[in-house]
Design an enzyme around this catalytic site. Structure first.
Site, short mmCIF file in Angstrom:
data_model
loop_
_atom_site.label_atom_id
_atom_site.label_comp_id
_atom_site.label_asym_id
_atom_site.label_seq_id
_atom_site.Cartn_x
_atom_site.Cartn_y
_atom_site.Cartn_z
N GLN A 60 -0.76 -13.48 25.82
CA GLN A 60 -0.90 -11.78 25.76
C GLN A 60 -0.75 -10.73 24.41
O GLN A 60 -0.69 -10.00 24.37
CB GLN A 60 -0.11 -11.22 26.80
CG GLN A 60 -1.11 -9.93 27.18
CD GLN A 60 -0.40 -9.10 28.73
OE1 GLN A 60 0.94 -9.52 29.02
NE2 GLN A 60 -1.05 -8.99 29.47
N GLN A 78 0.29 -12.01 10.83
CA GLN A 78 0.77 -12.10 11.80
C GLN A 78 0.48 -13.21 12.27
O GLN A 78 1.13 -14.69 12.64
CB GLN A 78 1.61 -11.18 12.41
CG GLN A 78 2.99 -11.71 13.34
CD GLN A 78 4.57 -12.18 12.26
OE1 GLN A 78 4.54 -11.21 11.61
NE2 GLN A 78 5.26 -12.45 12.86
N GLU A 128 -4.97 8.01 -5.80
CA GLU A 128 -5.70 9.55 -5.64
C GLU A 128 -5.05 10.28 -3.72
O GLU A 128 -4.90 10.86 -3.04
CB GLU A 128 -7.19 8.91 -4.20
CG GLU A 128 -7.96 8.60 -5.47
CD GLU A 128 -9.21 8.92 -4.78
OE1 GLU A 128 -9.23 9.60 -3.96
OE2 GLU A 128 -10.14 8.41 -5.44
C1 FAD Z 1 -4.77 0.07 -8.87
C2 FAD Z 1 -3.96 1.73 -9.50
C3 FAD Z 1 -5.80 2.41 -9.87
C4 FAD Z 1 -5.68 3.58 -10.28
N1 FAD Z 1 -6.49 4.68 -10.92
C5 FAD Z 1 -6.89 5.75 -10.80
C6 FAD Z 1 -7.72 6.62 -11.61
O1 FAD Z 1 -8.22 6.01 -11.57
N2 FAD Z 1 -7.87 7.06 -12.28
C7 FAD Z 1 -6.60 8.66 -12.35
O2 FAD Z 1 -6.04 9.25 -13.17
N3 FAD Z 1 -5.49 7.56 -12.03
C8 FAD Z 1 -5.47 6.27 -10.97
N4 FAD Z 1 -4.49 6.36 -10.70
C9 FAD Z 1 -2.85 6.39 -10.87
C10 FAD Z 1 -2.60 7.24 -9.71
O3 FAD Z 1 -3.09 8.13 -8.67
C11 FAD Z 1 -0.88 7.27 -8.91
O4 FAD Z 1 0.04 6.25 -9.53
C12 FAD Z 1 -0.77 8.09 -7.69
O5 FAD Z 1 -1.30 9.17 -7.79
C13 FAD Z 1 0.97 8.47 -7.96
O6 FAD Z 1 1.73 8.32 -8.82
P1 FAD Z 1 2.43 7.44 -9.58
O7 FAD Z 1 2.43 6.58 -10.02
O8 FAD Z 1 3.19 7.99 -11.41
O9 FAD Z 1 4.04 7.36 -8.49
P2 FAD Z 1 5.39 8.61 -8.92
O10 FAD Z 1 4.51 10.36 -8.52
O11 FAD Z 1 5.82 8.90 -9.52
O12 FAD Z 1 5.98 8.71 -7.38
C14 FAD Z 1 6.88 7.58 -6.80
C15 FAD Z 1 6.88 8.38 -5.20
O13 FAD Z 1 7.94 9.21 -4.85
C16 FAD Z 1 7.27 10.07 -3.95
N5 FAD Z 1 6.81 11.37 -3.98
C17 FAD Z 1 6.32 11.81 -6.31
N6 FAD Z 1 6.32 13.36 -5.36
C18 FAD Z 1 7.06 13.30 -4.62
C19 FAD Z 1 6.62 14.90 -3.49
N7 FAD Z 1 6.25 15.98 -4.19
N8 FAD Z 1 6.82 14.94 -2.11
C20 FAD Z 1 7.45 13.24 -1.83
N9 FAD Z 1 6.93 12.48 -2.23
C21 FAD Z 1 6.98 12.52 -3.36
C22 FAD Z 1 5.62 9.41 -3.95
O14 FAD Z 1 4.93 9.24 -2.98
C23 FAD Z 1 6.23 7.97 -4.63
O15 FAD Z 1 6.57 7.55 -2.91
C24 FAD Z 1 -4.52 4.30 -10.14
C25 FAD Z 1 -3.06 3.61 -9.75
C26 FAD Z 1 -3.35 2.53 -9.63
C27 FAD Z 1 -1.53 2.02 -9.08
#
Ligand code: FAD
Length: 359
Positions: free
Chosen positions: A252, A310, A337
């Protein structure tokens, strides 16, 4: 095969060709540009099915639509005729680039510039983590055409792969979706003609927001597909794994885990489809719902894939089975995104503004 692709971390060109031969790149392109005229829901259904097997393949496919949607929404007739038929045919892939080393969640902090000159725009700067980077032929790039105007000074420009001054940095080595390509885009005095501007100068962030409204349900669909794939694998394994003389599915504790997984997958799917239909209806403000679909489905994918590991027990932790890959792949759906924290902020801001809620 997905395990092998994941280990090699090579872009899946052969599979992209299969997708092209199956007319899947036509789905999100209007009929007048050699497409099939589908909408957000059609795209979600394809992404979900691909993700059920491999989310890395799915994102390589879906990222093409990211590059294309700005063109569909704001492009000129000439731009559409020039670029869309080859994308529909699967001859060329597309990508979208806004993220930079110092501008992730804070997209308003981008530094890449596109300086207006007589011949067009000269782009300088570096984009980071761009899906399909290096593989795509067509890039929609967000850059500042007017630094003084901040967010209102950003514009969207089309950049072709072989444009002088445009090169690629390192290919990222990722936790999951390893078959997909994630690279830096480097612009050094890269001149693009004036006709490559999408929409008008200053519309870069409006175009980006409109794009994400339409694309976030697609990330939700990626998450639903991943969760569905993990659920099916977990049920299959639980049926055949014998412990204490019985298949573990007769326990279960395992049944309840599977039931909860199934409930979450169905709920996520229902939300993603509902939001995709709202997008297809042409509704104007879908930002909140799109964010909800992405956040909810990606959290479900993380939970369901973790629970699936798991249920597999020790073998779930081994790379012999695809289940650990699903868990690794699921993580990204909570990050790209718009991270789930940032999207929760956006949803909460809408709630604070909403009228008609009794004090
Ligand atoms: C595999 C991969 C593919 C991607 N592809 C694309 C693409 O095709 N085109 C493109 O343009 N980008 C792309 N990205 C970028 C992606 O959209 C960003 O990595 C994402 O938006 C987060 O930005 P960052 O990595 O700089 O994290 P940060 O913005 O530095 O965030 C770090 C942490 O802080 C938190 N945080 C930041 N600001 C706030 C806030 N105001 N409130 C609460 N929490 C917050 C975040 O939630 C996260 O936990 C890709 C990323 C990856 C890893």
């Amino acid at each position: 095969m997905r395990v092998e692709l994941d280990e090699k971390e090579e872009f899946p060109w052969a599979i992209m060709k299969d997708l092209a031969d199956s007319d899947l790149f036509r789905i999100f392109i209007p009929e007048e540009y050699e497409g099939l005229g589908g909408g957000c829901l059609d795209l979600c259904l394809v992404v979900e099915e691909l993700s059920r097997v491999c989310a890395g393949i799915a994102v390589s496919y879906a990222a093409v639509s990211l590059g294309v949607i700005p063109l569909l929404e704001y492009g000129t007739e000439e731009q559409k005729r020039k670029y869309l038929p080859d994308i529909a045919d699967g001859k060329k892939l597309a990508a979208f680039a806004i993220t930079e080393p110092t501008a992730g969640s804070d997209i308003g902090a981008i530094k890449t510039t596109a300086e207006r000159v007589k011949e067009g725009y000269i782009i300088n700067g570096t984009k980071q983590f761009i899906t399909n980077g290096g593989e795509a032929e067509i890039y929609t790039v967000i850059a500042l055409t007017d630094k003084a105007r901040g967010a209102r000074g950003a514009s969207a420009l089309l950049v072709e792969k072989d444009t002088p001054g445009f090169s690629f940095g390192k290919k990222e080595k990722k936790m999951g979706i390893r078959v997909s390509s994630t690279r830096e885009l480097i612009f050094r005095n890269c001149l693009v003609p004036e006709e490559n501007l999408i929409g008008r100068e200053g519309m870069g962030f409006i175009i980006t927001m409109k794009l994400f409204d339409q694309s976030r349900p697609g990330i939700g669909a990626q998450a639903v597909g991943l969760a569905q794939g993990a659920l099916e694998a977990a049920v299959g394994y639980a049926r055949q794994r014998i412990q204490f003389g019985h298949p573990i599915i007769s326990l279960q504790a395992v049944q309840h885990m599977l039931a909860d997984m199934a409930i979450q997958v169905e709920a996520a799917r229902a939300l993603v489809y509902a939001v995709a239909r709202t997008v297809d209806s042409g509704a104007r403000n879908v930002s909140e719902e799109s964010a909800m679909a992405k956040v909810f489905a990606s959290d479900v994918a993380m939970k369901v894939t973790t629970d699936a590991v798991q249920i597999f027990g020790g073998p779930g932790y081994m790379r012999d089975y695809p289940i650990e890959k699903m868990m690794r792949d699921a993580k990204i759906t909570q990050i790209y995104e718009g991270t789930n924290q940032v999207l929760r902020n956006a949803i909460a801001i809408e709630l604070r503004k909403r009228k008609g809620i009794r004090e």
